[in-house]
Motif scaffolding. Structure first.
Motif, PDB file in Angstrom:
ATOM      1  N   LEU A 288     -16.837 -10.257   3.185  1.00  0.00           N
ATOM      2  CA  LEU A 288     -16.539 -11.356   2.252  1.00  0.00           C
ATOM      3  C   LEU A 288     -15.680 -10.888   1.078  1.00  0.00           C
ATOM      4  CD1 LEU A 288     -20.068 -13.034   2.119  1.00  0.00           C
ATOM      5  CD2 LEU A 288     -18.084 -13.734   3.497  1.00  0.00           C
ATOM      6  N   VAL A 289     -15.709  -9.585   0.822  1.00  0.00           N
ATOM      7  CA  VAL A 289     -14.905  -9.041  -0.273  1.00  0.00           C
ATOM      8  C   VAL A 289     -13.508  -8.754   0.266  1.00  0.00           C
ATOM      9  CG1 VAL A 289     -14.717  -7.205  -1.993  1.00  0.00           C
ATOM     10  CG2 VAL A 289     -16.973  -8.017  -1.270  1.00  0.00           C
ATOM     11  N   PRO A 290     -12.457  -9.262  -0.388  1.00  0.00           N
ATOM     12  CA  PRO A 290     -11.107  -9.084   0.157  1.00  0.00           C
ATOM     13  C   PRO A 290     -10.664  -7.626   0.137  1.00  0.00           C
ATOM     14  CG  PRO A 290     -10.985 -10.003  -2.047  1.00  0.00           C
ATOM     15  CD  PRO A 290     -12.439 -10.010  -1.659  1.00  0.00           C
ATOM     16  N   SER A 291      -9.790  -7.306   1.081  1.00  0.00           N
ATOM     17  CA  SER A 291      -9.172  -5.991   1.117  1.00  0.00           C
ATOM     18  C   SER A 291      -7.931  -5.998   0.233  1.00  0.00           C
ATOM     19  CB  SER A 291      -8.781  -5.627   2.553  1.00  0.00           C
ATOM     20  OG  SER A 291      -9.924  -5.557   3.382  1.00  0.00           O
ATOM     21  N   LEU A 292      -7.743  -4.942  -0.487  1.00  0.00           N
ATOM     22  CA  LEU A 292      -6.609  -4.809  -1.389  1.00  0.00           C
ATOM     23  C   LEU A 292      -5.629  -3.788  -0.825  1.00  0.00           C
ATOM     24  CD1 LEU A 292      -8.492  -4.650  -4.820  1.00  0.00           C
ATOM     25  CD2 LEU A 292      -7.475  -6.650  -3.716  1.00  0.00           C
ATOM     26  N   GLY A 293      -4.325  -4.122  -0.913  1.00  0.00           N
ATOM     27  CA  GLY A 293      -3.293  -3.193  -0.487  1.00  0.00           C
ATOM     28  C   GLY A 293      -2.224  -3.102  -1.551  1.00  0.00           C
ATOM     29  N   ALA A 294      -1.732  -1.911  -1.783  1.00  0.00           N
ATOM     30  CA  ALA A 294      -0.694  -1.715  -2.784  1.00  0.00           C
ATOM     31  C   ALA A 294       0.208  -0.584  -2.345  1.00  0.00           C
ATOM     32  CB  ALA A 294      -1.307  -1.414  -4.148  1.00  0.00           C
ATOM     33  N   GLN A 295       1.503  -0.731  -2.685  1.00  0.00           N
ATOM     34  CA  GLN A 295       2.458   0.318  -2.365  1.00  0.00           C
ATOM     35  C   GLN A 295       3.529   0.344  -3.447  1.00  0.00           C
ATOM     36  OE1 GLN A 295       4.229   0.041   1.501  1.00  0.00           O
ATOM     37  NE2 GLN A 295       5.188   2.065   1.382  1.00  0.00           N
ATOM     38  N   VAL A 296       3.811   1.501  -3.946  1.00  0.00           N
ATOM     39  CA  VAL A 296       4.819   1.693  -4.980  1.00  0.00           C
ATOM     40  C   VAL A 296       5.726   2.831  -4.538  1.00  0.00           C
ATOM     41  CG1 VAL A 296       5.265   2.289  -7.385  1.00  0.00           C
ATOM     42  CG2 VAL A 296       3.266   0.903  -6.796  1.00  0.00           C
ATOM     43  N   PHE A 297       7.078   2.557  -4.596  1.00  0.00           N
ATOM     44  CA  PHE A 297       8.052   3.610  -4.314  1.00  0.00           C
ATOM     45  C   PHE A 297       8.969   3.734  -5.511  1.00  0.00           C
ATOM     46  CE2 PHE A 297      12.363   4.786  -3.066  1.00  0.00           C
ATOM     47  CZ  PHE A 297      12.134   6.046  -2.499  1.00  0.00           C
ATOM     48  N   ALA A 298       9.177   4.943  -5.959  1.00  0.00           N
ATOM     49  CA  ALA A 298      10.098   5.196  -7.074  1.00  0.00           C
ATOM     50  C   ALA A 298      10.880   6.458  -6.740  1.00  0.00           C
ATOM     51  CB  ALA A 298       9.338   5.359  -8.375  1.00  0.00           C
ATOM     52  N   GLY A 299      12.170   6.279  -6.462  1.00  0.00           N
ATOM     53  CA  GLY A 299      12.973   7.425  -6.090  1.00  0.00           C
ATOM     54  C   GLY A 299      14.439   7.060  -6.021  1.00  0.00           C
ATOM     55  N   GLY A 300      15.115   7.553  -5.012  1.00  0.00           N
ATOM     56  CA  GLY A 300      16.535   7.291  -4.858  1.00  0.00           C
ATOM     57  C   GLY A 300      16.843   6.696  -3.512  1.00  0.00           C
ATOM     58  N   LEU A 301      17.853   5.783  -3.476  1.00  0.00           N
ATOM     59  CA  LEU A 301      18.316   5.152  -2.251  1.00  0.00           C
ATOM     60  C   LEU A 301      19.813   5.419  -2.124  1.00  0.00           C
ATOM     61  CD1 LEU A 301      18.012   3.245   0.204  1.00  0.00           C
ATOM     62  CD2 LEU A 301      18.434   1.335  -1.373  1.00  0.00           C
ATOM     63  N   GLY A 302      20.214   5.861  -0.949  1.00  0.00           N
ATOM     64  CA  GLY A 302      21.619   6.136  -0.722  1.00  0.00           C
ATOM     65  C   GLY A 302      22.048   5.735   0.656  1.00  0.00           C
ATOM     66  N   GLY A 303      23.381   5.702   0.901  1.00  0.00           N
ATOM     67  CA  GLY A 303      23.897   5.373   2.216  1.00  0.00           C
ATOM     68  C   GLY A 303      25.097   4.461   2.118  1.00  0.00           C
ATOM     69  N   GLY A 304      25.441   3.805   3.229  1.00  0.00           N
ATOM     70  CA  GLY A 304      26.577   2.892   3.271  1.00  0.00           C
ATOM     71  C   GLY A 304      27.153   2.811   4.664  1.00  0.00           C
ATOM     72  N   GLN A 305      28.287   2.052   4.809  1.00  0.00           N
ATOM     73  CA  GLN A 305      28.944   1.920   6.110  1.00  0.00           C
ATOM     74  C   GLN A 305      29.819   3.139   6.385  1.00  0.00           C
ATOM     75  OE1 GLN A 305      31.091  -1.778   6.188  1.00  0.00           O
ATOM     76  NE2 GLN A 305      29.214  -3.032   6.217  1.00  0.00           N
ATOM     77  N   ASP A 306      30.074   3.326   7.694  1.00  0.00           N
ATOM     78  CA  ASP A 306      30.987   4.399   8.077  1.00  0.00           C
ATOM     79  C   ASP A 306      32.385   4.109   7.518  1.00  0.00           C
ATOM     80  OD1 ASP A 306      28.912   5.503   9.386  1.00  0.00           O
ATOM     81  OD2 ASP A 306      29.662   5.145  11.424  1.00  0.00           O
ATOM     82  N   ASN A 307      33.132   5.154   7.278  1.00  0.00           N
ATOM     83  CA  ASN A 307      34.507   5.066   6.771  1.00  0.00           C
ATOM     84  C   ASN A 307      34.585   4.346   5.438  1.00  0.00           C
ATOM     85  OD1 ASN A 307      35.427   6.305   9.175  1.00  0.00           O
ATOM     86  ND2 ASN A 307      35.432   4.304  10.222  1.00  0.00           N
ATOM     87  N   ALA A 308      33.458   4.367   4.669  1.00  0.00           N
ATOM     88  CA  ALA A 308      33.447   3.745   3.344  1.00  0.00           C
ATOM     89  C   ALA A 308      32.692   4.665   2.403  1.00  0.00           C
ATOM     90  CB  ALA A 308      32.789   2.376   3.395  1.00  0.00           C
TER      91      ALA A 308
END
Length: 448
Positions: A288-308
């Motif tokens: 009867l007690v709800p389940s709790l979920g949490a997620q935190v990400f703190a960092g760097g994101l990189g990338g892109g299309q080819d030839n760019a």
């Protein structure tokens, strides 16, 4: 070898002496270590392997309880992820396009998934299991104390029985010499001499059997105390005297009431019932007690299309969920509820069975103590009568057929009466400690 097996402060509880010469064709080849009852009880509480196993089970239960506390906290998972895509993909507008791209993420991720109801009741159950393991340790320690006390009294009885048999050999040997002289003088029948020699050999057989029982009792006590079985133990005092640990007029009801209040096995059973009760509550109310979920990400994101030109920069993501589980392990899981109901009933029935067993142990032990007290009094009278009979037959200094047989019989009666008395006293002492264990009051005398 002994000092390797014992902590320094316990090694002093045993006192080595040079092996005593045994009046047998099989003399002892080991040093003999003298031990008394208080030392045996203290060694049992510290050295007994079953007690050590129970200590480790208690440590395991505490570790499980500690693990149940960590279920309330999230976990951190630092790492690196890389993703690559080639060829067709559907964009947000629904078009199919040809794309070649890649992305990567670097940084810590803080994740948490808490089944709050399950965690709460598992923690409560684990706490009860720690209590149960603590009581189980005390119960095992009391079992070890009882085994040590009974083993010590068996050792004392065997040692004293050997002394009685040795004395019987001495009596019959001396009498054989007297009859042999009488036969040489022509005043006694040679057949009587053979009868006395047969009795002497029988006494030697009894002596050898008593020595065997003494060594066996030593090995069994050494096992209980977790000592080297090659070490031969001997009681400090060979006198077998009856103990008096309880008032003779105490009622059975008082002993049973004391046992119900003090027995660690019953406390263990009650804690186990509470743990089963908490587990059932977890199955019924936990979902009867709800389940709790949490997620935190703190960092760097990189990338892109080819030839760019690629890009890299800071990136943060936050996710929070709240929900209920329906089905197995959650709401409407009737099988889980019925299983915990059954385990709870089993625990409660086990407690009732243990109450009956404890009451039976008290009645049985008290009955044995009272019976053996009467047996000791009877055996003491028999020893006095047998001793007086032997004294009278030896004073006659006659060597007729009837007189020789009468002397042999008197010596047999005395030996049997003395052995019966030794056995009654040793069994009474063992029964006193059994009653102490049944009532939950057995200790090693150290006050701990």
């Amino acid at each position: 070898m002994l000092n390797r097996l014992l902590p320094g402060f316990l090694a002093a509880l045993l006192f080595p002496i040079r092996a005593l010469p045994a009046q047998s064709e099989h003399p002892s080849t080991n040093d003999i270590y003298v031990i008394d009852l208080p030392s045996a009880l203290q060694l049992a509480g510290a050295q007994n392997l079953d007690v050590q196993i129970a200590r480790q089970k208690l440590a395991e239960a505490r570790a499980n309880y500690e693990s149940s506390l960590w279920q309330f906290f999230p976990w951190i998972s630092p790492g690196v992820s890389y993703r690559r895509h080639d060829n067709l993909i559907q964009d947000v507008g629904g078009k199919i396009i040809d794309v070649h791209k890649e992305s990567y993420m670097v940084g810590p991720s803080l994740s948490g998934q808490l089944d709050l109801g399950d965690a709460i009741y598992k923690n409560l159950a684990a706490r009860q299991l720690v209590k149960a393991s603590d009581y189980a340790l005390e119960g095992q320690r009391q079992d070890a104390l009882l085994a040590a006390a009974q083993g010590y009294f068996d050792l004392v009885k065997a040692r004293s029985s050997a002394e009685v048999a040795r004395e019987a050999v001495s009596i019959s040997t001396n009498y054989s010499a007297q009859v042999e002289q009488a036969v040489g003088a022509g005043i006694a029948f040679k057949g009587d001499l053979l009868r006395v020699q047969v009795q002497t050999e029988r006494n030697l057989l009894t002596l050898r059997q008593a020595q065997e029982q003494q060594r066996v009792a030593s090995a069994r006590l050494a096992e209980t105390l977790h000592l080297d079985p090659a070490v031969e133990l001997a009681p400090r005092n060979n006198d077998v005297v009856p103990l008096s640990l309880f008032k003779s007029n105490a009622s059975i009801d008082s002993f049973i009431g004391q046992a119900i209040a003090l027995r660690p096995e019953l406390k263990y059973s009650r804690a186990f019932v509470q743990a089963a009760h908490r587990a059932r509550q977890g199955a019924v109310y936990g979902p009867l007690v709800p389940s709790l979920g949490a997620q935190v990400f703190a960092g760097g994101l990189g990338g892109g299309q080819d030839n760019a030109p690629g890009a890299f920069g800071e990136s943060e993501d936050y996710l929070l969920t709240l929900g209920w589980r329906i089905g197995p392990g959650g709401l409407f899981d009737r099988g889980r509820i019925h299983a915990t109901d059954s385990r709870l009933q089993i625990a409660r029935l086990g407690e009732k069975k243990l109450l009956d067993e404890i009451a039976r142990q008290v009645v049985e032990s008290l009955t044995r103590v009272q019976s053996l007290n009467d047996q000791i009094a009877t055996a003491q009278r028999a020893v006095r009568a047998a001793q007086e009979t032997l004294d009278l037959t030896q004073q006659r200094k006659q060597f007729g057929i009837g007189a020789v047989l009468e002397t042999i019989q008197a010596e047999e009666d005395l030996t049997r009466a003395r052995l019966d008395l030794l056995n009654a006293i040793a069994e009474q002492n063992k029964a006193q400690y059994s009653l102490s264990k049944a009532a939950g009051t057995i200790t090693d005398g150290s006050g701990k």
